[in-house]
Design an enzyme around this catalytic site. Structure first.
Site, PDB file in Angstrom:
ATOM      1  N   GLY A  49       0.795  -1.129   0.181  1.00 55.07           N
ATOM      2  CA  GLY A  49       0.132  -0.011   0.057  1.00 55.07           C
ATOM      3  C   GLY A  49       0.872   1.234  -0.043  1.00 55.07           C
ATOM      4  O   GLY A  49       1.986   1.141   0.549  1.00 55.07           O
ATOM      5  N   GLN A  54       2.886   9.969   1.410  1.00 54.36           N
ATOM      6  CA  GLN A  54       4.173   9.187   1.444  1.00 54.36           C
ATOM      7  C   GLN A  54       5.125   9.464   0.306  1.00 54.36           C
ATOM      8  O   GLN A  54       6.237   9.264   0.467  1.00 54.36           O
ATOM      9  CB  GLN A  54       3.860   7.696   1.607  1.00 54.36           C
ATOM     10  CG  GLN A  54       3.401   7.326   2.894  1.00 54.36           C
ATOM     11  CD  GLN A  54       3.174   5.873   2.881  1.00 54.36           C
ATOM     12  OE1 GLN A  54       2.285   5.171   2.364  1.00 54.36           O
ATOM     13  NE2 GLN A  54       4.163   4.877   3.651  1.00 54.36           N
ATOM     14  N   CYS A 109       6.088  -0.135   7.317  1.00 55.55           N
ATOM     15  CA  CYS A 109       5.598   0.968   6.437  1.00 55.55           C
ATOM     16  C   CYS A 109       6.853   1.565   5.726  1.00 55.55           C
ATOM     17  O   CYS A 109       7.864   1.679   6.208  1.00 55.55           O
ATOM     18  CB  CYS A 109       5.206   2.271   7.537  1.00 55.55           C
ATOM     19  SG  CYS A 109       4.873   3.820   6.944  1.00 55.55           S
ATOM     20  N   HIS A 151      -4.426   1.238   7.677  1.00 56.79           N
ATOM     21  CA  HIS A 151      -3.155   1.863   7.672  1.00 56.79           C
ATOM     22  C   HIS A 151      -2.844   2.956   6.703  1.00 56.79           C
ATOM     23  O   HIS A 151      -2.599   4.023   7.126  1.00 56.79           O
ATOM     24  CB  HIS A 151      -2.078   0.784   7.343  1.00 56.79           C
ATOM     25  CG  HIS A 151      -0.597   1.239   7.332  1.00 56.79           C
ATOM     26  ND1 HIS A 151       0.459   0.578   8.416  1.00 56.79           N
ATOM     27  CD2 HIS A 151       0.006   1.900   6.754  1.00 56.79           C
ATOM     28  CE1 HIS A 151       1.430   0.996   7.938  1.00 56.79           C
ATOM     29  NE2 HIS A 151       1.256   1.989   6.851  1.00 56.79           N
TER      30      HIS A 151
HETATM   31 ZN   LIG Z   1       2.591   3.326   6.104  1.00 54.28          ZN
END
Ligand SMILES: [Zn+2]
Length: 189
Positions: A49, A54, A109, A151
């Site tokens: 993901g 990000q 992550c 998330h």
């Molecule tokens: Zn993440």
């Protein structure tokens, strides 16, 4: 398409609340390009993901899903149906939790590389969002897919998985994770 630079923990963009997109803007070339680049970036880094903040874009978009693997021998035996995450790009997602069943499992992550930790999440959710063509969609998800969606949606609110951990005792570097905790691959997202 291009591979985008991933923001790492500490960059303020990861702590900001990302902007809601107007439905009319979803089909704009800029947003379509961003979504294509996010898929390519997620696949390049073998994530499951990736949320727009990000990649330094503070808008409410995430992509998720496993890319088809080319050389995974035991894919068929090992992959539980519930572990598969369909490819999706969701815009302005809104999560409703279904029931009160929770699951405690490992997460990683892309913005906190090479770290894993256990997080408790709702086991089953419903998500209302727009797809990349600007159509309203409603998705039901459980298990790992529900975890990934939670998330990624957290990223749109400036929340990282550390914030969701009930205890930091399970925080683990990837090498130690493989040695002492599990041989299972836990992809970053
Ligand atoms: Zn993440």
């Amino acid at each position: 398409m291009s591979i985008l630079k991933v923001a790492r923990m500490g960059h303020p963009v990861l702590r900001a609340r990302a902007k809601t997109l107007e439905p009319a803007d979803i089909k704009s070339p800029g947003i379509q390009q961003l979504i294509d680049d996010m898929f390519e970036t997620m696949q390049e880094y073998q994530g499951v993901g990736l949320a727009a903040p990000q990649v330094h874009a503070s808008v409410r978009i995430f992509v998720a899903g496993f890319a088809p693997k080319l050389d995974d021998e035991d894919e068929d035996e090992d992959e539980d149906e519930e572990e598969r995450v369909p490819l999706m790009a969701l815009i302005n997602p809104e999560i409703a939790i279904v029931g009160d069943d929770t699951a405690d499992d490992w997460e990683g992550c892309l913005s906190i590389p090479d770290i894993r930790g256990r997080v408790t999440r709702a086991r089953e959710i419903k998500v209302k969002a727009y797809d990349r063509r600007g159509r309203r969609v409603e998705i039901s998800a459980r298990g790992f897919t529900a975890r990934v969606i939670q998330h990624e949606t957290d990223h749109l609110d400036g929340v990282l998985f550390f914030d969701r951990m009930q205890s930091f005792e399970t925080l683990t570097f990837l090498d130690e994770f493989g040695k002492y905790w599990s041989r299972r691959d836990v992809p970053e997202e």
